[in-house]
Design a protein around this motif. Sequence first.
Motif, short mmCIF file in Angstrom:
data_model
loop_
_atom_site.label_atom_id
_atom_site.label_comp_id
_atom_site.label_asym_id
_atom_site.label_seq_id
_atom_site.Cartn_x
_atom_site.Cartn_y
_atom_site.Cartn_z
N LYS A 177 -8.23 -14.67 -13.78
CA LYS A 177 -9.13 -13.67 -13.21
C LYS A 177 -10.25 -14.33 -12.40
O LYS A 177 -10.60 -13.88 -11.30
N ASP B 298 -10.97 -13.67 -8.49
CA ASP B 298 -12.25 -13.15 -8.01
C ASP B 298 -12.83 -14.02 -6.90
O ASP B 298 -13.35 -13.51 -5.89
N ASP C 58 -1.83 -6.95 -17.68
CA ASP C 58 -3.26 -6.62 -17.54
C ASP C 58 -3.86 -7.26 -16.28
O ASP C 58 -4.67 -6.64 -15.59
N LEU C 59 -3.45 -8.49 -16.00
CA LEU C 59 -3.93 -9.17 -14.80
C LEU C 59 -3.47 -8.45 -13.54
O LEU C 59 -4.25 -8.26 -12.59
N ASN D 36 -8.75 -14.97 -18.50
CA ASN D 36 -10.05 -15.25 -17.88
C ASN D 36 -9.96 -16.34 -16.81
O ASN D 36 -10.66 -16.28 -15.79
N LYS E 56 -6.12 -3.18 -8.22
CA LYS E 56 -7.25 -2.28 -7.95
C LYS E 56 -8.06 -2.72 -6.73
O LYS E 56 -8.91 -1.97 -6.26
N HIS E 57 -7.80 -3.92 -6.24
CA HIS E 57 -8.57 -4.46 -5.12
C HIS E 57 -7.87 -4.17 -3.79
O HIS E 57 -6.67 -4.43 -3.63
N ASP F 258 -2.66 -5.32 -13.24
CA ASP F 258 -3.42 -4.06 -13.13
C ASP F 258 -4.77 -4.31 -12.48
O ASP F 258 -5.21 -3.54 -11.61
N TYR F 259 -5.44 -5.37 -12.90
CA TYR F 259 -6.76 -5.71 -12.36
C TYR F 259 -6.68 -6.05 -10.88
O TYR F 259 -7.48 -5.55 -10.06
N MET F 260 -5.72 -6.88 -10.50
CA MET F 260 -5.60 -7.31 -9.10
C MET F 260 -5.26 -6.15 -8.18
O MET F 260 -5.78 -6.05 -7.05
#
Length: 314
Positions: free
Chosen positions: A245, A249, A282-283, A242, A289-290, A285-287
């Motif tokens: 992330k 963001d 997981d981080l 968190n 996507k941007h 993967d999230y990044m």
Amino acid sequence: MTTRRDFIKMAGLTSAAMMVNPVDAFSNSIEKEKPEKENKWLDGSRLVVSVSMQFETGGQPENAESPFPQNMQKGYVDLPAETWYQYGYKEGIPRMLDNWDKHGIKVTSHMVGSAVLQNPQLAKEIVQRGHEAAAHGMNWSSQYAMSYEEEKTFIKAGADAVKSITGFTPVGYNANWLRRGQNTIKILQELGFTYHIDDLSRDEPFIIQANKKDFVVVPYTIRCNDIVLIEGKNFSSDQFFNQVKAEFDQLYAESEFKRRQMSISFHDRIGGTPQMVKTTSDLLDYMKKHTGVTFKRKDEIAKMTLQDKSSIRE
């Protein structure tokens, strides 16, 4: 979105225009309030993420700080703590290397010279898998307390150890716990380095002068750093997720209008644990996507900064 830089620039222009025609100046300032969207990175990236992987096991002093209580009597060796450090080269770095390959990213590994000499095959593997080998001193000595000649010898010894084992010539430097001295940057420039990371003052790279020549600062982080958060503050892996992330963001939002770099740091014995590698995966993967997010080694960032005429200079 009006940034502070845009505001200052616009305010200066408006003030000058007001002296000529107050009404027209006010109208024009409203029309120009929204800045033009610009590409702030030379290669078209929107946000650059820079990952550090510290290779330190073997460079630490006897009875170095660890999760165990610092209560060993003088003259005795903390043997369990030694195994905590050994985890870094036995499990940690190999697991992280597989994770970087899984996500197709390259990182910068800051290598302590004595650690490289003790684990040469692993040091070679890091470079063979496409990652940058940066210098991190010869051991955990305090550079700021060294004389000019002592520090120059110390830095060169660490860099030479990395080059002799990996074949990679380090161009980047990280002092132990960022504690450089007054002569460090001057020495680095003399030894052929092009950048250092021991600076927390910006969220983008910038250029300074060392011996009247351009030298790059690629900012490091203690906010998104496993040794600070996991080991130092006892964060859980979900807290780490968190924290990182939230940083991502905010920087991604800012990167629409200005150059932004995000740094994340992992240490061999901490970031290479199963829970942290899963969280890191997981981080990533999230990044990914941007749109416009790229992952770069610090030597790549330094080179691009030197080539970019719009880079900040201090």
